[in-house]
Structure formats: C-alpha cells, structure tokens
Design a protein around this motif. Structure first.
Motif: not given
Lengths: 187, 411
Positions: B193, B228, B261, B273, B275, B278, B281-282, B285-286
C-alpha cells in the motif's frame, strides 16, 4: 465475553455491531484470536462432505446457529458423480462471498445504499498441473477474474472505492493472494 | 544539573520547542546525541532532498530566506538551515549527549546521560518520526550472503551491488529504486500500500494543494481513524530539481521491475502477493479523488484561470503478474519498510505495546512527558519541518501548566 450493541441497517448489515466489535477488540488483542474448524468426511468416489459448526473466539467456544455442510465432488467429465461444486470452485465461492459481504458492510458504513450486487467470476486452471503431466504447471488457478455489476446510490468512483476497500479487508482475498503455512498430518 | 524542561533531540522538533520555551523564559536544555540536526547529517542518503518545497520550511521565528523558494533542500542544506535556526536564538543545545535513562521521581525526572545527570521537571521527546528502521522478520530467511540495507544506511549507488530488490514503494523505496535504476542497476521493487501523488498538478506543487485544501493541518481529533492516520505511509514523491514523478509508471519506464508485496520466502523462492492490482487501483482511486478535490477547490475559489489545465495522470499500468522471484537473484535488499518507535531510555510504562509513547495530542499519559515531531502527533504535518512549530507552540501552555503545578506542589 460477548459483543452486543445497537443495530443500524441500510443494506441489512449490522455495521454498528462490527464497529463496536472493532473497538472492543482493539483494547483486547487476545479476544481477537479466533480459530475456525471444519470436519470433513469422505463419502464415496471423489465426494466429501465438510461441516462447520463450532469455533473459538472472544476467549471462549462459539457455535454457528446450526451446523453448515458443504458437499464437494468432481465433475462427470472426470468420471465423478458431480454431487457438488469442485473444491477449487468452492474457493471461488468463498472469494465471491467474502468480497460481496465486505462490499455490503463498507457501503453501509459509508452510507451508500446498494440496490443490487452481482458478480461473475472466472478462474483459469491448466489441468496439466493436477494431472501431473507437466511439473512446471502449478496445480491451482493461474488467474482469477472477478467482475462486479453494482447498482448503488453512489457515483462510479465511490462504487470502485468500495470494491477496492473490500479487497483490502477481505480474509479470502488475503488467503488466496498471500502464502499461508499449511500442515497436514495423519492422526 | 537541574532544569525545568529537558528536550531530547535537536532536530526541527527540539529546536522549535526550544524557541517556544526561550520566548516564554522557561529554563531548559536540548540534548543531542550528535550535533544539531544529527539525523539529517548522518542518516540520509547523499541525494536526498525534502519532499516539501523550501518555502514550506517555516519554524517559529524562522523561515527559508534563500534564492529558490520552490526548490527542495538537500539533507545537508536542512542541516545548515537548522543550525542557522539554532544560532538565531542561541538554543541551549548540549551536543554529543546520549540519553541513557529517564526515571520518574517525586519532583519530575532524573535523566542519566553520557555527559552527566540532569534533574528535570518535564521531558519533551523530540527524537523525530523515524525511530529505528523496521525490517520484517523474513529478512532472516534470505540466502546467506545477501546484503541487507535500511535506507538510513544507504548513501549512494556505489554502496550496492546489483541486482537490487527494494522492498516498499513509499517515498524512500520509490526514490531509491529510481536512483538505482538510473545508475544502471537491475532493480525490482516490491510494492505494498502506498500513496500515489504527482509532484505538481496544474502548475503547482502538490504540497501547495495539500495546504490549500486544509489537509496538511488536519487535526488528529478530526480524522475518522487516528490509529490508521498515524500509520499512513509517506507520499510516493521525490523533491528533485527536475520535479519528476516517481510513481510506478515512471519507475517502470526507468526500467524498474514492479512486483507485488513481498509476502513470504520458502527456501530460496520469494513469494509475491497477488494483491498488486488492487493495491495500484486503490492508489489510483485515492489520487483521483484528491485531484478532483483540487479541481473543485480551484473552481470554487476562482483560481481556474491562473492555473494550467487539468491533466490527470494516467492510471497505473501493470505487466503480467509476478508471483515468485528467485531470492538468489538479488545481491542487495533495501528494506524501505518504514520505522518503529525507539525509546530504549524510557520506562516501559510510558510506552504502548508497539513501543510508542502513550500520549494524547503530544501530552504524555505520564504527567510531565511530552511528545513532538512524530507522525500525526497533533496534525497531519506534525512530522514536517513546516508543521512541528505549531505543535510546539500549542504544547507550550501545557508545559507551562505542568511546571506551575509542580512548583505549587513543591511549595
């Protein structure tokens, strides 16, 4: 220890309950340690039934409202009785169920009303792997594609963000995308 | 010696605090394990520059006064900037003084240091946002002979042997992958992330936008999930004279292999990973949401005509998924995997299970202990040179109140 709190339903998800659980478990990491269990039994041919009932969490034994049993089998194409989904298909079912549950929860938490959520999944598998034809081919899926069609009271970017967040918080997405130590013993 | 307030750390946080206490006439000392701005001088790679533009280096009673307000200071220049700040009000810095222990007493605290004991009514922890590098346990499972580096130990491409695996794609990881690929190394970047942002948008530095939108001084009390917020990784940016981007698209174009990751290691196989799609993509989008807020703000405040046209960055393009890598392939692994708090001299009762000081907006749970300069200590820019001064100003009355209570008690 129990977690009971008020309900607040938009998509039918008790988000208040989930948020309360999160708050309670933040202060009590040992209570957050869950162990899930399943009991499996061979029926005949490639068919098995697997049941989930009791599990451990919140520091004590828990149970489902009633036992849930899933039948797995192989298709007639391979000479089996096809009495249920194949185990890899159950993994697809698990992924879809997990992501959709997450979408409903996150949408509700964000105040987004869902009108319909459908998903189509495809997963590719090269049978040369499990049939032992080519050692360079893996047994499992080489790729999984999920296509969500969502009708919600929100713009497209928000819907996409909900789907992305659902993947970030999904247990099955994590189980599938990351390695897990697996031990199998004969007792 | 005896003093009212002992500040640990003479970086931007400790100096800003010292400036506030000096203005209030509060007796204090600033302890520094090295020289002023030690970490900027000794724990930064050669090419490192601030992520924020020079004009955004405002400290209480001090600001950037050089010829290039829109440029980005090198780490050495930050060291000089902070030394000039120290000299501007003769901050009472005691250099080459390592703190060995802080022990609560009836009257406050007894500090043991490498240059003698100090009795102090209050202690301000101003050792910065970085603490100690966090290197995941799986580093131990790499083949023997692999060289492991944390970014604070990397200096320049001459330090490494390729091929290089960089783990982590926030500011440090993206910058080092960029630098090493440009130096001709075979570089693989493992991406988890991250926060993707363009260096500039519509002709203005992204930090100008973040300030305009009120994001930088957003208060910890106003964020939905403070835990967070304090975990948010650094922005995937570099401060460079050419104002280039170091997003995944640019890194790929520079020859960096982008993978997901690093999830595990089995024998000599690195497990990656699945992932990544995503993750990017995340991040896309942010970024889109943030840039939309910029555009909305520009339209509402009548800035549209002064700004260049809105060109949105392209979405992140990924090649075929890579799910495993041969660990033997890499001679060097750079762990740009963040930091953990590191306060070995504090009683464990002062710390939470993760080792961070227990505090509420900089006021420690233990009376008389204060915290400054950590990520989101009070605001999103609490760990920035530009934000720490406001925290210091806001903590000053709380420190004053503590000293008054102590004095009343002593009478």
């Amino acid at each position: 220890m129990t977690i009971t709190e008020p309900t607040n339903q938009l998509n039918g998800v008790d988000v208040e309950h989930l948020l309360h659980a999160r708050e309670v478990l933040t202060g009590a990491p040992p209570a957050a340690q869950f162990t899930f269990r399943a009991a499996s039994e061979w029926v005949d041919g490639n068919q098995a039934t697997t049941t989930v009932d009791r599990f451990f969490g919140l520091g004590e034994e828990q149970a489902h409202a009633r036992p849930h049993t899933v039948v797995s089998d192989h298709p007639s194409l391979f000479g089996a009785t096809d009495a249920g989904a194949t185990p890899p298909e159950l993994a697809m079912i698990a992924l879809a169920g997990c992501l959709t549950a997450g979408i409903a929860s996150i949408a509700q938490n964000w105040g987004v009303k869902l009108n319909s959520v459908t998903a189509n999944l495809e997963a590719d598998m090269d049978m040369q792997g499990i049939l032992g034809i080519d050692p360079d081919v893996r047994n499992g899926f080489s790729a999984i594609r999920v296509a969500y069609d969502i009708d919600a009271d929100a713009d497209d970017a928000t819907v996409e963000a909900i789907v992305a967040q659902s993947q970030k918080r999904s247990a099955v997405f994590d189980i599938i995308t990351n390695p897990t130590a697996v031990s199998v013993e004969v007792v | 010696m005896r003093t009212d307030v002992t500040i640990i750390g003479a970086g931007q946080a400790g100096l800003a605090m010292s400036h506030c206490l000096t203005r209030q006439g509060i007796d204090h000392v600033v302890l520094e394990r090295g020289a002023t701005a030690n970490a900027w001088r000794t724990e930064r790679w050669d090419s490192l520059r601030l992520l924020t533009p020079n004009w955004m280096s405002r400290l209480p009673g001090f600001r950037y006064d050089g010829p290039d307000p829109d440029g980005y200071m090198t780490a050495a220049e930050v060291g000089d900037h902070l030394e000039a700040y120290r000299a501007s009000f003769a901050a009472p810095v005691r250099p080459e003084t390592a703190v060995q222990s802080v022990t609560p007493t009836d009257r406050g605290f007894d500090l043991r240091t490498s240059t003698g004991g100090i009795a102090s009514n209050a202690v301000v922890i101003a050792t910065g946002a970085c603490g100690t590098p966090h290197i995941p346990a799986l580093a131990r499972d790499f083949p023997a002979g692999t060289r492991h580096l944390a970014p604070i130990h990397y200096r320049n491409p001459g330090d490494v042997e390729g091929p290089v695996l960089v783990v982590g794609a926030s500011a440090s990881g993206a910058q080092l992958a960029d630098e090493l690929a440009r130096a001709g190394f075979d570089v693989t970047l493992a991406v988890s992330n991250h926060v993707r942002l363009p260096r500039r948008y519509r002709g203005m530095d992204i930090h100008w936008w973040l300030e305009r939108l009120g994001i930088l001084d957003e208060h910890i009390d106003h964020v939905e999930d403070p835990r967070k917020a304090r975990r948010t990784p650094s922005l995937q940016l570099v401060g460079s004279p050419d104002r280039r981007n170091v997003g995944l698209n640019e890194l790929r174009d520079a020859g960096v292999e982008i993978v997901g990751r690093l999830a595990g290691i089995a024998d000599t196989t690195l497990q990656i990973s699945g992932s990544l799609a995503n993750v990017v993509r995340s991040a896309d989008l942010k970024q889109e949401r943030l840039l939309q807020r910029c555009d909305d703000h520009a339209a509402e405040s009548g800035l549209d005509r002064e700004l260049t046209a809105a060109h949105r960055p392209e979405r992140t393009a990924l090649g075929p998924a890579v799910l495993s890598l041969d660990a033997d392939r890499f001679r060097t692994v750079i762990w740009a995997t963040g930091f953990r708090p590191h306060h070995p001299y504090l009683p464990s009762g002062f710390l939470d299970p993760k080792g961070a000081l227990r505090h509420d907006r900089g006021v420690g749970e233990h009376a008389g202990v204060f915290s400054l300069g950590t990520v989101f200590n009070r605001r999103r820019n609490s760990s920035f040179i530009d934000g720490v001064g406001r925290d210091a100003e806001e903590l000053t009355p709380a420190i004053r109140a503590h000293l008054d209570r102590n004095a009343a008690w002593a009478r």
